[in-house]
Design a protein around this motif. Structure first.
Motif, PDB file in Angstrom:
ATOM      1  N   PRO A  49      21.073 -30.981  30.339  1.00  0.00           N
ATOM      2  CA  PRO A  49      22.001 -29.942  29.894  1.00  0.00           C
ATOM      3  C   PRO A  49      21.662 -29.465  28.485  1.00  0.00           C
ATOM      4  O   PRO A  49      21.291 -30.262  27.619  1.00  0.00           O
ATOM      5  N   LEU A  50      21.780 -28.169  28.268  1.00  0.00           N
ATOM      6  CA  LEU A  50      21.510 -27.570  26.965  1.00  0.00           C
ATOM      7  C   LEU A  50      22.478 -28.129  25.926  1.00  0.00           C
ATOM      8  O   LEU A  50      23.688 -28.154  26.136  1.00  0.00           O
ATOM      9  N   ALA A  51      21.944 -28.591  24.808  1.00  0.00           N
ATOM     10  CA  ALA A  51      22.771 -29.095  23.711  1.00  0.00           C
ATOM     11  C   ALA A  51      22.747 -28.143  22.517  1.00  0.00           C
ATOM     12  O   ALA A  51      23.733 -28.020  21.798  1.00  0.00           O
ATOM     13  N   ALA A  63      18.061 -37.413  30.939  1.00  0.00           N
ATOM     14  CA  ALA A  63      18.719 -38.158  32.014  1.00  0.00           C
ATOM     15  C   ALA A  63      19.331 -39.476  31.534  1.00  0.00           C
ATOM     16  O   ALA A  63      20.305 -39.957  32.112  1.00  0.00           O
ATOM     17  N   SER A  64      18.775 -40.068  30.483  1.00  0.00           N
ATOM     18  CA  SER A  64      19.327 -41.323  29.973  1.00  0.00           C
ATOM     19  C   SER A  64      20.346 -41.108  28.859  1.00  0.00           C
ATOM     20  O   SER A  64      20.829 -42.060  28.260  1.00  0.00           O
ATOM     21  N   GLY A  65      20.676 -39.828  28.573  1.00  0.00           N
ATOM     22  CA  GLY A  65      21.706 -39.528  27.583  1.00  0.00           C
ATOM     23  C   GLY A  65      21.203 -39.290  26.173  1.00  0.00           C
ATOM     24  O   GLY A  65      21.981 -38.988  25.276  1.00  0.00           O
ATOM     25  N   TRP A  66      19.898 -39.416  25.971  1.00  0.00           N
ATOM     26  CA  TRP A  66      19.336 -39.216  24.641  1.00  0.00           C
ATOM     27  C   TRP A  66      19.323 -37.733  24.285  1.00  0.00           C
ATOM     28  O   TRP A  66      19.002 -36.883  25.105  1.00  0.00           O
ATOM     29  N   TYR A  67      19.659 -37.446  23.024  1.00  0.00           N
ATOM     30  CA  TYR A  67      19.553 -36.087  22.477  1.00  0.00           C
ATOM     31  C   TYR A  67      18.103 -35.881  22.096  1.00  0.00           C
ATOM     32  O   TYR A  67      17.530 -36.654  21.337  1.00  0.00           O
TER      33      TYR A  67
END
Length: 109
Positions: A49-51, A63-67
């Motif tokens: 997802p775009l941050a 996928a592992s939640g890393w920015y």
């Protein structure tokens, strides 16, 4: 004779989970769900997802939640909007269509 199909999955009891006003809000303002696919110079792809996005940097949550952020001039960026068809359909619905849709959704208890 036409076979009847009944709502299943997420729609089966949607009216018990959300109030009519929340259902309408979710349909009219579906939120931002842009997915970014970044292709690195090595050919590896990172998707999530775009941050953040500006002229110089693109960032996402992998996928592992890393920015993860990338310099735009060093990677290939593809933006995907899974709700694009939803947004286009909203412009085509008449007032009667919208009324019928929400009457149906509110009956799913």
């Amino acid at each position: 004779m036409q076979k009847l199909s009944f709502p299943m999955g997420d729609l089966a009891t949607i009216a018990t989970k959300y109030s009519p006003s929340i259902l309408k809000l979710a349909c009219y303002i579906p939120g931002k769900h842009t997915i970014v696919v970044v292709t690195l110079p090595s050919g590896e792809q990172v998707k999530g997802p775009l941050a953040h996005a500006d002229d110089f940097v693109i960032a996402l949550r992998d996928a592992s939640g890393w920015y993860r952020s990338f310099s735009r001039d060093r990677v290939k960026v593809e933006l995907q909007d899974p709700l694009a068809a939803h947004r286009e359909l909203l412009d085509k619905l008449t007032q009667a269509d919208v009324h019928n849709l929400f009457a149906y959704l509110e009956s799913l208890k």
